[in-house]
Design a protein around this motif. Structure first.
Motif, short mmCIF file in Angstrom:
data_model
loop_
_atom_site.label_atom_id
_atom_site.label_comp_id
_atom_site.label_asym_id
_atom_site.label_seq_id
_atom_site.Cartn_x
_atom_site.Cartn_y
_atom_site.Cartn_z
N ASP A 150 -8.99 5.29 5.19
CA ASP A 150 -8.33 4.34 5.94
C ASP A 150 -8.07 4.74 7.35
OD1 ASP A 150 -7.89 2.86 3.55
OD2 ASP A 150 -5.95 3.56 3.07
N ASN A 151 -7.95 6.06 7.45
CA ASN A 151 -7.80 6.68 9.18
C ASN A 151 -9.20 6.33 9.96
OD1 ASN A 151 -6.19 8.24 11.01
ND2 ASN A 151 -7.90 9.60 10.53
N LYS A 185 0.90 -1.21 0.25
CA LYS A 185 -0.03 0.08 0.22
C LYS A 185 0.93 1.32 0.08
CE LYS A 185 -4.21 -1.72 2.14
NZ LYS A 185 -5.05 -1.70 3.58
N VAL A 205 -11.46 4.20 9.24
CA VAL A 205 -11.72 2.70 9.30
C VAL A 205 -10.89 2.07 10.44
CG1 VAL A 205 -11.66 0.40 8.27
CG2 VAL A 205 -12.64 2.50 7.11
N GLN A 206 -9.79 2.57 10.48
CA GLN A 206 -8.64 2.31 11.51
C GLN A 206 -9.35 2.49 12.92
OE1 GLN A 206 -4.96 3.93 11.01
NE2 GLN A 206 -4.31 2.79 9.27
N LYS A 212 -16.26 4.81 1.03
CA LYS A 212 -15.78 5.51 -0.06
C LYS A 212 -16.92 5.88 -1.03
CE LYS A 212 -12.64 7.04 -2.68
NZ LYS A 212 -11.77 6.34 -3.60
N ASP A 260 -8.88 8.55 -0.02
CA ASP A 260 -8.67 7.07 0.44
C ASP A 260 -7.91 7.25 1.78
OD1 ASP A 260 -9.41 5.73 -1.87
OD2 ASP A 260 -7.64 5.62 -3.06
N LEU A 261 -6.96 8.10 1.94
CA LEU A 261 -6.40 8.30 3.08
C LEU A 261 -7.11 8.52 4.30
CD1 LEU A 261 -3.01 10.22 2.08
CD2 LEU A 261 -3.22 7.65 2.74
N GLY A 272 -14.98 0.00 4.34
CA GLY A 272 -14.05 1.08 3.33
C GLY A 272 -14.70 1.56 2.25
N ASN A 273 -14.92 0.20 1.65
CA ASN A 273 -15.47 0.45 0.21
C ASN A 273 -16.80 1.25 0.28
OD1 ASN A 273 -13.32 -0.93 -1.06
ND2 ASN A 273 -14.44 -2.86 -0.65
#
Length: 205
Positions: free
Chosen positions: A117-118, A34, A120-121, A132, A113-114, A128-129
């Motif tokens: 990701d943050n 990634k 979802v963490q 998005k 995207d970033l 995530g999908n």
């Protein structure tokens, strides 16, 4: 007779360690892939560097600091939707910035995207999908209202009445909030200030 030896007992601890090491190796490989993919995408851009995306994510937090107090009196309001609006505001700011038009979609895509990701963490239960897709629709849906709120005088001349108020009402409907007229007016000016701040900040990144 052939001396057959007894079969060795399996070392369960060793097997467990091996399994953990394999999982850790797969995880690190995934992270590395990634990271390489992100660097490759960023390196293709001429207008921004990797550090710029950290600043965009920081700008989302800054925008959230301005917007979230508007919902202190409404504990049932969706925090995720409000965060999504703040992320959408930054995406809109990039869209109307002076960055090259051919690079804006990539910059916005990497930044989103970033952000996802943050998010979802911090909330592993989120997909995530799905997030998005929702955020893509959200920022594009709010884009006209954000642009009008930022340049409300010009928008009013074009026939759009009180764009900051309309933007505030749209956000309130999204999160299921109702305000008095006075509270709505205050929220409208706060949102306009947050939007203008985001746009001015993106210009100097």
């Amino acid at each position: 007779m052939w001396p057959f030896s007894k079969p060795k007992k399996p070392d369960l601890q060793a097997e467990a360690r091996n399994a953990v090491n394999e999982l850790r190796s797969e995880f690190l490989d995934d992270v590395l892939a990634k990271g390489m993919s992100l660097n490759d995408r960023v390196n293709r851009l001429q207008s921004v560097k990797l550090e710029s995306f950290d600043e965009l994510l920081g700008l989302v937090d800054d925008t959230a600091d301005r917007v979230f107090p508007l919902f202190d009196a409404f504990p049932a309001a969706s925090a995720l939707e409000i965060h999504g609006f703040c992320a959408s505001t930054v995406a809109a700011a990039v869209h109307v910035s002076e960055l090259p038009d051919d690079e804006k979609p990539t910059v916005i895509d990497i930044y989103l995207d970033l952000w996802i990701d943050n998010t979802v963490q911090h909330a592993p239960g989120l997909d995530g999908n799905i997030l998005k897709g929702s955020l893509d629709r959200m920022w594009r849906g709010f884009l006209p209202g954000i642009m009008r709120a930022a340049a409300d005088e010009e928008a009013i001349k074009m026939g759009f009445p009180n764009p900051p108020l309309v933007l505030s009402q749209e956000l309130d409907r999204l999160v299921g909030v109702q305000r008095s007229e006075d509270e709505q007016a205050i929220a409208a000016q706060t949102l306009k200030s947050a939007v203008v701040h985001a746009m001015m900040t993106v210009r100097i990144l």
